[in-house]
Design an enzyme around this catalytic site. Sequence first.
Site, mmCIF file in Angstrom:
data_model
loop_
_atom_site.group_PDB
_atom_site.id
_atom_site.type_symbol
_atom_site.label_atom_id
_atom_site.label_comp_id
_atom_site.label_asym_id
_atom_site.label_seq_id
_atom_site.Cartn_x
_atom_site.Cartn_y
_atom_site.Cartn_z
ATOM 1 N N ASP A 1 0.841 -1.196 0.000
ATOM 2 C CA ASP A 1 0.000 0.000 0.000
ATOM 3 C C ASP A 1 0.878 1.248 0.000
ATOM 4 O O ASP A 1 1.976 1.257 0.574
ATOM 5 C CB ASP A 1 -0.953 0.005 1.209
ATOM 6 N N GLU B 1 -0.097 -1.291 5.689
ATOM 7 C CA GLU B 1 0.917 -0.867 6.649
ATOM 8 C C GLU B 1 0.758 0.610 6.985
ATOM 9 O O GLU B 1 0.935 1.023 8.136
ATOM 10 C CB GLU B 1 2.332 -1.115 6.084
#
Lengths: 429, 429
Positions: free
Chosen positions: B107, B172
């Site tokens: 991400d 994350e």
Amino acid sequence: MPNPKAELRERIHEWITLHREAGTALLQQMVRIASTQGNEKEVQLLVADQLRGLRMDVDMWEPDGEELAGHPYFCSPRSRFAGSPNVVGVRKGTGGGRSILLNGHVDVVPEGQRNQWAYDPYSGEVVDGKLYGRGSTDMKGGNTALLLALGAIQGLGLKLKGDVIFQSVVEEESGGAGTLAAILRGYRADAALIPEPTNFRIFPKQQGSMWFRIEVKGRSAHGGTRYEGVSAIEKSIKVVQHILALEKERNSRITDPLYANNPIPIPINLGVIQGGNWPSSVPDTVKLEGRMGVAPEEKLQDAKEEMLGWLEQLKDVDPWFAEHPPELTWFGAQWVPGSVDPEHPLMQVLMEQFRAVKQDEPVIEASPWGTDGGLLTQLGDTPCLVFGPGITQVAHYPNEHIVLEDVFVAAEIIALTLIAWCGFDRMEA
Amino acid sequence: MPNPKAELRERIHEWITLHREAGTALLQQMVRIASTQGNEKEVQLLVADQLRGLRMDVDMWEPDGEELAGHPYFCSPRSRFAGSPNVVGVRKGTGGGRSILLNGHVDVVPEGQRNQWAYDPYSGEVVDGKLYGRGSTDMKGGNTALLLALGAIQGLGLKLKGDVIFQSVVEEESGGAGTLAAILRGYRADAALIPEPTNFRIFPKQQGSMWFRIEVKGRSAHGGTRYEGVSAIEKSIKVVQHILALEKERNSRITDPLYANNPIPIPINLGVIQGGNWPSSVPDTVKLEGRMGVAPEEKLQDAKEEMLGWLEQLKDVDPWFAEHPPELTWFGAQWVPGSVDPEHPLMQVLMEQFRAVKQDEPVIEASPWGTDGGLLTQLGDTPCLVFGPGITQVAHYPNEHIVLEDVFVAAEIIALTLIAWCGFDRMEA
């Protein structure tokens, strides 16, 4: 000093008592028109009709944004006034009397969140002698008192010696462009009265105010290594404290007895703070917005310069500010302060009528907020008093309302003041 | 301690040098997929393909929001992960070696304002040996280094003794729900490595962090009579100062030599301040948002309780807070801190390979920010080191980029570390 006799006072009282229903209906009609900024035309047409009914010459015009734009006292969020006309009614006196200018604004602030209102904000609902709605107190109630006062004088067939100028203006809530336009159109009088909601206190002096914005700078960094940045929040603390010190300094100079009971005669209010946009970043900017109170006898420009000079001293508080001076801008609204000698003849007349009607001693104060009266006094050469029904605590808030009785009592005091000030020489046929 | 011989090092170097173009193309391919939160599927399919090419068993699944929701370490702005699969590749070792878990997130944070980028944020443009784009440094560059390292080991026909688990996770940037889901799915190893951009420093310890919001209360009033209200801005100054004192107190307790060069090992960053909405009103609320650093060995819950207790002391600073206590909430993201003994065997292996490849002494530090490594270490029972290419100064900013050479050097060090850690017994046929 001319003073309406007791008999005349009685007749005024009777006339207004007889017209309570009509007065209530008129105020209701005005409150039901949501005359927020840009939407004042409908209520002004209604006022113009009323003035014609009072046999006044009506002047209705939209302020010229281009003409106003260059004026040092012009302050408005807009530059076009299409749909926002001023209305002025003039009734020439028979001669030999003092003229008076009556001023009231028709613009209202937005109603805010409707679910906080017990009644629809534009309902004009009457409950327990109170009329509810946005603008009821600020200041359609005062305007209704003016119209009732003029109605009583006409209804009793009194011909005043001095001229009466009635100004129904736009844009008071955003800095007075409506009254400014009326002044520039040439309207002047020997004195003026604005029935803003003073709760019957008389304000010969009023605080002015100006809005400012200060941008405080920092330097961005990741929050985990925040020591690599400079927090604009921490720097803004120093700016806030510095401004509080300026407020203290400025207020220590106020010795006017009219401010004796006021803990902060000319406050500097910080109303908005906003900085940063991410919890784990060091914010590089904080914006402060506030309102600087201006003393009745002070010039706006002098107050601005004092603020600017004061902020420049921040570099002695913290060397960061030498390299990164906070940026000061003046924006949004401003209200010119006003000061009329408490010994002014209109003060004497108004106080006397107050005593006669209320059987009490009037409270004389300096107002903690500005009205268009500052412009009339300072720029329009027309010393202006502020005195009217209603309490400011409900103005601009949900469930704004006015006690109708207060509107009628104010109308009586104002009618008697006009008669005493302008003089009258005969009843009409 | 097993240590790849100089000849093997040479062959790894050759293989990676031969595959620079392919590695660059792979990183470019990943950067060109804007895998912001909720949009990770496409890049994960690409990673899964790569893992299959490395003859790994691939496990791809969408985290179960309901299962995660009840977990004390779960922290995410969302509760559904449809379209956001995790991918795990497993290559069983031949036996007898230590297992390793490699973890990288796919991400990326949003690109921000495009006009601040010199190149399209999802172009993967290569200029002067640097590859530009959102996620290039944080952390698709590190992920590429992992894949190249595994590619080299396979390409040279080396069979590792220990298992290799490759986790390509989501989420994350918002608190680690992807890695949490992988831990709950049962993945464990003897040690772990996350190639976040440490610029080749080795982090056995890492700061955790949590986001908080504090609502400071005042009482509204008109700015002209501001003494009738209580300024939430002035009260928030006391809160900010109180929090700065807490930061000082907490950091005074940090004696870890890994923090020797860090002026504020566990900062409390105030990133957002917001209060009031009208310059001439006294603001009745100020909201503060920030990030509280958590020490490597500290429990999140202990840090939360310290903050809460500290804020309760505000009533001694100003009685206002006794009646109107600031409201503390924890929201948004949190990163669990992590601590691995600097003497841990994987530290020794990694340092040795670093020296062999870089011909220099590695820098060992405690990270000033959290990664998913804290979860792996604390919750996943898998001691995790953080070490990778790229510099954090460009992460999350416009013009994020990574020096390609660093990706290849990191790949070499990681390949040699895997070989030395897991051991190998033979070349494949």
